[in-house]
Every structure is written in structure tokens, then in C-alpha cells.
Design a protein around this motif. Structure first.
Motif, PDB file in Angstrom:
ATOM      1  N   UNK A  41       0.810  -1.212   0.000  1.00 48.32           N
ATOM      2  CA  UNK A  41       0.000   0.000   0.000  1.00 48.32           C
ATOM      3  C   UNK A  41       0.853   1.277   0.000  1.00 48.32           C
ATOM      4  N   UNK A  42       1.947   1.259   0.717  1.00 47.24           N
ATOM      5  CA  UNK A  42       2.811   2.444   0.741  1.00 47.24           C
ATOM      6  C   UNK A  42       3.376   2.726  -0.651  1.00 47.24           C
ATOM      7  N   UNK A  43       3.789   1.670  -1.355  1.00 44.20           N
ATOM      8  CA  UNK A  43       4.306   1.837  -2.703  1.00 44.20           C
ATOM      9  C   UNK A  43       3.228   2.293  -3.675  1.00 44.20           C
ATOM     10  N   UNK A  44       2.006   1.805  -3.488  1.00 44.40           N
ATOM     11  CA  UNK A  44       0.911   2.241  -4.347  1.00 44.40           C
ATOM     12  C   UNK A  44       0.627   3.724  -4.152  1.00 44.40           C
ATOM     13  N   UNK A  45       0.686   4.182  -2.892  1.00 44.19           N
ATOM     14  CA  UNK A  45       0.523   5.619  -2.656  1.00 44.19           C
ATOM     15  C   UNK A  45       1.608   6.417  -3.364  1.00 44.19           C
ATOM     16  N   UNK A  46       2.848   5.973  -3.273  1.00 48.82           N
ATOM     17  CA  UNK A  46       3.942   6.704  -3.917  1.00 48.82           C
ATOM     18  C   UNK A  46       3.736   6.792  -5.424  1.00 48.82           C
ATOM     19  N   UNK A  47       3.268   5.711  -6.033  1.00 50.29           N
ATOM     20  CA  UNK A  47       2.988   5.714  -7.461  1.00 50.29           C
ATOM     21  C   UNK A  47       1.897   6.718  -7.800  1.00 50.29           C
ATOM     22  N   UNK A  52      -0.082  12.194  -9.672  1.00 51.23           N
ATOM     23  CA  UNK A  52      -0.756  13.459  -9.373  1.00 51.23           C
ATOM     24  C   UNK A  52       0.200  14.628  -9.521  1.00 51.23           C
ATOM     25  N   UNK A  53       1.404  14.480  -8.965  1.00 49.94           N
ATOM     26  CA  UNK A  53       2.392  15.560  -9.041  1.00 49.94           C
ATOM     27  C   UNK A  53       2.806  15.825 -10.482  1.00 49.94           C
ATOM     28  N   UNK A  54       2.918  14.783 -11.282  1.00 50.04           N
ATOM     29  CA  UNK A  54       3.341  14.954 -12.670  1.00 50.04           C
ATOM     30  C   UNK A  54       2.352  15.795 -13.464  1.00 50.04           C
ATOM     31  N   UNK A  55       1.043  15.625 -13.182  1.00 51.78           N
ATOM     32  CA  UNK A  55       0.061  16.360 -13.989  1.00 51.78           C
ATOM     33  C   UNK A  55      -0.348  17.696 -13.365  1.00 51.78           C
ATOM     34  N   UNK A  56      -0.159  17.852 -12.049  1.00 44.69           N
ATOM     35  CA  UNK A  56      -0.565  19.100 -11.405  1.00 44.69           C
ATOM     36  C   UNK A  56       0.595  20.027 -11.069  1.00 44.69           C
ATOM     37  N   UNK A  57       1.769  19.452 -10.848  1.00 42.27           N
ATOM     38  CA  UNK A  57       2.909  20.292 -10.510  1.00 42.27           C
ATOM     39  C   UNK A  57       2.644  21.137  -9.280  1.00 42.27           C
ATOM     40  N   UNK A  58       2.949  22.427  -9.357  1.00 39.58           N
ATOM     41  CA  UNK A  58       2.831  23.341  -8.224  1.00 39.58           C
ATOM     42  C   UNK A  58       1.390  23.520  -7.743  1.00 39.58           C
ATOM     43  N   UNK A  59       0.422  23.133  -8.556  1.00 43.23           N
ATOM     44  CA  UNK A  59      -0.985  23.286  -8.146  1.00 43.23           C
ATOM     45  C   UNK A  59      -1.367  22.303  -7.045  1.00 43.23           C
ATOM     46  N   UNK A  60      -0.603  21.245  -6.875  1.00 44.04           N
ATOM     47  CA  UNK A  60      -0.840  20.296  -5.786  1.00 44.04           C
ATOM     48  C   UNK A  60      -0.105  20.800  -4.544  1.00 44.04           C
ATOM     49  N   UNK A  61      -0.818  21.471  -3.655  1.00 45.00           N
ATOM     50  CA  UNK A  61      -0.183  22.058  -2.481  1.00 45.00           C
ATOM     51  C   UNK A  61       0.230  20.988  -1.473  1.00 45.00           C
ATOM     52  N   UNK A 102      -4.683  11.550 -16.209  1.00 43.65           N
ATOM     53  CA  UNK A 102      -3.874  10.543 -15.510  1.00 43.65           C
ATOM     54  C   UNK A 102      -4.711   9.343 -15.084  1.00 43.65           C
ATOM     55  N   UNK A 103      -5.982   9.298 -15.508  1.00 41.05           N
ATOM     56  CA  UNK A 103      -6.812   8.139 -15.229  1.00 41.05           C
ATOM     57  C   UNK A 103      -7.781   8.283 -14.072  1.00 41.05           C
ATOM     58  N   UNK A 104      -7.863   9.462 -13.479  1.00 39.66           N
ATOM     59  CA  UNK A 104      -8.793   9.683 -12.373  1.00 39.66           C
ATOM     60  C   UNK A 104     -10.163  10.100 -12.921  1.00 39.66           C
ATOM     61  N   UNK A 105     -11.227   9.679 -12.225  1.00 42.70           N
ATOM     62  CA  UNK A 105     -12.591  10.011 -12.621  1.00 42.70           C
ATOM     63  C   UNK A 105     -13.292  10.731 -11.480  1.00 42.70           C
ATOM     64  N   UNK A 106     -13.874  11.881 -11.766  1.00 45.46           N
ATOM     65  CA  UNK A 106     -14.614  12.629 -10.760  1.00 45.46           C
ATOM     66  C   UNK A 106     -15.933  11.912 -10.459  1.00 45.46           C
ATOM     67  N   UNK A 107     -16.183  11.616  -9.182  1.00 44.49           N
ATOM     68  CA  UNK A 107     -17.416  10.918  -8.811  1.00 44.49           C
ATOM     69  C   UNK A 107     -18.234  11.674  -7.767  1.00 44.49           C
ATOM     70  N   UNK A 108     -17.605  12.554  -7.000  1.00 45.36           N
ATOM     71  CA  UNK A 108     -18.313  13.296  -5.954  1.00 45.36           C
ATOM     72  C   UNK A 108     -17.973  14.770  -6.064  1.00 45.36           C
ATOM     73  N   UNK A 109     -19.015  15.582  -5.957  1.00 45.74           N
ATOM     74  CA  UNK A 109     -18.842  17.044  -5.938  1.00 45.74           C
ATOM     75  C   UNK A 109     -19.676  17.599  -4.791  1.00 45.74           C
TER      76      UNK A 109
END
Length: 203
Positions: A41-47, A52-61, A102-109
């Protein structure tokens, strides 16, 4: 910084009349599975965090591993929970298209609850919770995670509550939100002890 009163309270407002937090074609997951803790699980989080960081860059605070999969030795649904902090979650055009690429799908707003959004990913399975920088939820999530990491007896208590809630939810044919409700009392007990130890509430 969120107000102390909001950090130590538990109030998630109901959706405005006629609105649902779930986008059309989505809903709570129907199957509740509790798996033994996995070192994967720790490795999956890192992946996922790198994606997320690759596609958002500085926008990911902030990109934070939270929930049970972030606590060594704790059984959990095999779904990585991540808190993502952005400047303004209501400005979806600044981060949703990038995450979708990056493969994420919005499901809740849920703009009525600190701008909360949830995106899911299936590789690895993930619930990505998006909040603004002033949300008390991101602080509460860290408190709960870190308290469980440091207190084995609390991990045991929570693990028992999770397995019992999962068994009852499965027997009743309930979805994950109903499973969450079944363990809410134990969660609040654990939070109360953590808040007391931190001096956030008085005995």
C-alpha cells in the motif's frame, strides 16, 4: 488555518435540496472488503502521488496518504485514500482535466462542504479527496492517522470495529457509506482521546 471548533467537531452538512454529491452514473461502492495490511500500500501511494504531481505540478499544495492503508498493521479496504490540497477546489478547470488525463474520474462534488471532491482511480484503486487549504478535514485525517500509528491498542480497537462493520454491512447488503456509519461511534471515541491528548479539548 481552520478554526479549532471545526477541527474538533463532526458535522457534514446534508446536500442542498434536490442535489446529490454523486455525479450521474456514479455512487457509493457496493462491496465492502477488509483486507489484512499490505506492505504494497505504501508503494501504491507513492505511485499515485507521482502521477498526481506529474500532472498538477505546483498546483498540488499537499498530497497526503491518509486512511487505514496509511497505518502500518491496520486492516483496510484495499483502496488508497489520498488527501489532495489545492488553492480552490471549486475551480475544477484548474485540476480536474489534468487528473482525468492521468486516469482519475470525478465521482463526488460537494461544494457545500469545504469544496470537497472525490476522484477514483483503478490502477491502483484510489479515492482521491480534494479539499482547499483551509479545510479542517485534512487536519483531522492526519490526527487520526498519526494517533493510530502511535497507539497499538487503538489500532486493535479500530480493526475490530472495521471487521465487525464490514461483516454486518455485507450481511445486510449495504454499501460503503453505510459501512462507514456502522463504525462511526468508535471513530469518534478514538478522535476524542487524540484530541484530549493534544490539548484540543478538555476532559
Amino acid at each position: 488555518m481552520p478554526e479549532l471548533a471545526k477541527i474538533i467537531s463532526f458535522h457534514e452538512p446534508a446536500p442542498p435540496e434536490g442535489q446529490s454529491p454523486y455525479l450521474p452514473g456514479t455512487g457509493p461502492l457496493q462491496h465492502v472488503e477488509i483486507a489484512d495490511w499490505s506492505r504494497q500500500w505504501a508503494g501504491q501511494f507513492q505511485l499515485l502521488a507521482r502521477q498526481i504531481r506529474d500532472v498538477l505540478g505546483w498546483r498540488a499544495l499537499v498530497i497526503e496518504h491518509v486512511g487505514s492503508t496509511a497505518v502500518r498493521g491496520l486492516p483496510a479496504k484495499p483502496i488508497i485514500d489520498i488527501d489532495l490540497v489545492v488553492a480552490d477546489p471549486n475551480k475544477e478547470q484548474l485540476y480536474i482535466p489534468a487528473l482525468e488525463s492521468a486516469g482519475f474520474q470525478l465521482v463526488v462534488r460537494e461544494p457545500w462542504w469545504y469544496g470537497h471532491r472525490v476522484l477514483r482511480n483503478s490502477g491502483p484503486e484510489c479515492n482521491l479527496h480534494v479539499f482547499g487549504y483551509d479545510s479542517p478535514e485534512i487536519i483531522k485525517h492526519r490526527i487520526f492517522r498519526d494517533w493510530l500509528r502511535e497507539h497499538p491498542s487503538e489500532r486493535i480497537l479500530y480493526a475490530e470495529a472495521k471487521r465487525d462493520a464490514a461483516a454486518r454491512a455485507t450481511e445486510a447488503g449495504e454499501h460503503t457509506m453505510q459501512y462507514n456509519a456502522r463504525k462511526e461511534a468508535v471513530i469518534r471515541e478514538i478522535y476524542q482521546r487524540a484530541f484530549l491528548a493534544m490539548g484540543l479539548v478538555k476532559n
